[in-house]
Every structure is written in C-alpha cells, then in structure tokens.
Write a protein that holds these residues in place. Structure first.
Motif, PDB file in Angstrom:
ATOM      1  N   VAL A  35      -0.605   9.093  15.796  1.00  0.00           N
ATOM      2  CA  VAL A  35      -1.551   8.178  15.169  1.00  0.00           C
ATOM      3  C   VAL A  35      -2.562   7.756  16.233  1.00  0.00           C
TER       4      VAL A  35
ATOM      5  N   SER B 242       3.248  11.904   5.392  1.00  0.00           N
ATOM      6  CA  SER B 242       2.520  11.064   4.438  1.00  0.00           C
ATOM      7  C   SER B 242       2.658   9.592   4.789  1.00  0.00           C
TER       8      SER B 242
ATOM      9  N   SER C 174       0.360   0.053  15.575  1.00  0.00           N
ATOM     10  CA  SER C 174       0.841   1.156  14.736  1.00  0.00           C
ATOM     11  C   SER C 174       2.290   1.494  15.058  1.00  0.00           C
TER      12      SER C 174
ATOM     13  N   GLU D  92       0.823  -1.202   0.000  1.00  0.00           N
ATOM     14  CA  GLU D  92       0.000   0.000   0.000  1.00  0.00           C
ATOM     15  C   GLU D  92       0.865   1.264   0.000  1.00  0.00           C
TER      16      GLU D  92
ATOM     17  N   SER E 230     -10.420  -3.503  13.305  1.00  0.00           N
ATOM     18  CA  SER E 230     -11.650  -2.818  13.698  1.00  0.00           C
ATOM     19  C   SER E 230     -11.621  -2.500  15.197  1.00  0.00           C
TER      20      SER E 230
ATOM     21  N   GLU F  95      -1.369   4.734   9.408  1.00  0.00           N
ATOM     22  CA  GLU F  95      -2.614   4.887  10.171  1.00  0.00           C
ATOM     23  C   GLU F  95      -3.801   4.358   9.373  1.00  0.00           C
ATOM     24  N   ALA F  96      -3.860   4.661   8.092  1.00  0.00           N
ATOM     25  CA  ALA F  96      -4.948   4.173   7.248  1.00  0.00           C
ATOM     26  C   ALA F  96      -4.884   2.654   7.105  1.00  0.00           C
ATOM     27  N   PHE F  97      -3.691   2.116   6.997  1.00  0.00           N
ATOM     28  CA  PHE F  97      -3.515   0.663   6.871  1.00  0.00           C
ATOM     29  C   PHE F  97      -4.034  -0.050   8.123  1.00  0.00           C
TER      30      PHE F  97
ATOM     31  N   LYS G  58      -6.200   1.067  10.361  1.00  0.00           N
ATOM     32  CA  LYS G  58      -7.651   1.223  10.456  1.00  0.00           C
ATOM     33  C   LYS G  58      -8.380   0.299   9.484  1.00  0.00           C
ATOM     34  N   LYS G  59      -7.766   0.042   8.359  1.00  0.00           N
ATOM     35  CA  LYS G  59      -8.376  -0.831   7.355  1.00  0.00           C
ATOM     36  C   LYS G  59      -8.420  -2.280   7.817  1.00  0.00           C
TER      37      LYS G  59
ATOM     38  N   LYS H 113       0.589   8.830   7.930  1.00  0.00           N
ATOM     39  CA  LYS H 113      -0.839   8.771   7.607  1.00  0.00           C
ATOM     40  C   LYS H 113      -1.181   7.486   6.857  1.00  0.00           C
ATOM     41  N   ALA H 114      -0.261   7.008   6.011  1.00  0.00           N
ATOM     42  CA  ALA H 114      -0.501   5.761   5.287  1.00  0.00           C
ATOM     43  C   ALA H 114      -0.533   4.570   6.239  1.00  0.00           C
TER      44      ALA H 114
END
Length: 257
Positions: free
Chosen positions: A170, A89, A139, A77, A103, A95-97, A99-100, A92-93
């Motif tokens: 994060v 950046s 994280s 990713e 849950s 953090e998004a990973f 969260k994806k 943030k990537a």
C-alpha cells in the motif's frame, strides 16, 4: 611578578597543534548545529523523534487512540465487498479508505519546517494529512486491526506498507533495495548507502529552494566568521598596569617629547 595574558593561560593556547584542534572542533560543532537548526527548526519536535527514528516499526499500532472510530468507518466501506473477498481486494479497500480521509502534505508544512517526521497513527488520523510515512503507518495499523500481517517498508526517500507473505503493498512500493528489514526496523547500512544515490536527492527537490540555500550556507558560515583565537584575545582581562616592554628598561615619561 607579572601574570601572563588571559589567552596564554588557556590550555589550547599552549601549542599550535592544540590550537588548531580546538579551532577545528569549535567550527565543526558550530556548522553541525547550524545545519540541524536549518533543517529541523522545530527542535522540541525533533527531540520527540529520536526513539521513533531508531524504531519506526513500533509506531504501527492497531489500537491507537481513535482507532475504534476509524475502524467503524472502515468496516462500513468494507461492507460492500463480497464475503469471499480476496486479500488483495481488502488491502485495496483499506488503501482507498486512507486516501479518502488523509490528504498528502509534506512534513515541513505540517511540523513548522522540519525536514522529516515520523508520526503516530493517532496523529495522522486526527490531523487527516501527512506524507508517505504517515499514510503508511496508518494503513499498516488499520490492516493489523483487520488481522492482516502488515508492516512498514521504506528507503531514504519513500515509505509504504508491506503485506508479509505476499507481494501486496500500500502506498506505491519502490523497486530495488530497501532500507528496512523484514520486521520493519531500520537497516542502517542500507540506509547510509541509499543516501548516496542520485534518486534520493532528486526526490528531495520539492524541498523549498530557500531552505536548501540556507542549509548550504550553514556549513561554511562558522569557518568564515568564527575565530576562536580572536575570541580568546577579547576575553583577556584589561590590566591596570601595562607590562614593561623590556625588563630593566625604565618606562618613558608621558611628558617626554
């Protein structure tokens, strides 16, 4: 010579002060035990938590079991980022990973009712669910694997990942004093102070109401039910021969009217 009653031979029956001290100790111990069980019914899991509670920062592990597989997916990713991507950046990537793939779920739903739990990053990655502290631990572990200097930061009701030497975080950093030191270890004085703040308890309103009521009842129950003096009296052995009411006075015959 007639032996004194059983309870009279016990040390705490010798003086009123000693009896009160023992009664107070027994009831306090019983209240504390009931309170712990009501908040942490999964006792084996609670025992595992003791070293983690003392040093939660040690749970961050960039080479946790399963980290190689997690890193492969993360790098796939991150491949979409430019070569000169900034630290922000990349953070943030990550953090998004997280969260994806992870849950949000409360500890009392994951660990058989326990109010709080510090998981390992391997447990979070395998279970794919946890609350704020599990997400922060995973994280921080992944960020360290990427070479980012990350650690934990937390207070009495929330935990997030802090990027050292920057203002990045994060997991939703909370403004104000924290209960953690710079290296992620616990600042016990700050944590104790944080427990007396209103925001700590308002954040805990998601805890089931019936569990709150049960925990509140755990404290007064021993004071209403437990009677150490009555217990000692029940333990007194039954003598086959009753003592004379007064020395030297003959006992009345059972046939006397």
């Amino acid at each position: 010579m007639t032996r004194p009653p059983f309870d009279a031979r016990l040390p705490f029956r010798q003086s009123p002060g000693a009896r009160k001290a023992v009664s107070l100790t027994v009831r306090l111990a019983a209240s504390l035990a009931l309170l712990v069980v009501s908040l942490f019914p999964n006792l084996p899991r609670l025992v595992e938590q003791f070293p983690r509670i003392l040093h939660p920062e040690r749970l961050v592990d960039p080479h946790f079991p399963g980290s190689d597989r997690a890193l492969e997916q993360l790098q796939a990713e991150l491949a979409g980022l430019p070569q000169d991507a900034t630290l922000k950046s990349r953070v943030k990537a990550v953090e998004a990973f997280v969260k994806k793939h992870v849950s949000y779920e409360t500890d009392w739903n994951l660990f058989y009712g326990n109010l709080h739990d510090w998981p390992t990053p391997a447990e979070v990655w395998q279970r794919k669910s946890d609350d704020c502290d599990g997400i922060a631990i995973l994280s921080a572990s992944l960020l360290q694997r990427l070479g980012v200097d990350a650690t934990l930061e937390y207070n009495a009701f929330h935990c997030w990942t802090k990027i050292r030497q920057s203002q990045l975080s994060v997991g939703g950093a909370v403004k104000g004093p924290t209960s953690s030191r710079e290296d992620g270890s616990v600042d016990w004085l700050s944590l104790a102070q944080d427990l007396f703040k209103a925001r700590t308890w308002t954040e805990g309103l998601s805890f089931p109401i019936w569990r709150l009521v049960l925990s509140a009842l755990a404290v007064p129950i021993p004071w209403l039910v437990l009677r150490p003096r009555r217990l000692a009296k029940r333990l007194e052995p039954q003598t086959l021969k009753k003592r004379d009411p007064l020395p030297g006075v003959p006992r009345a015959s059972s046939s006397a009217r």
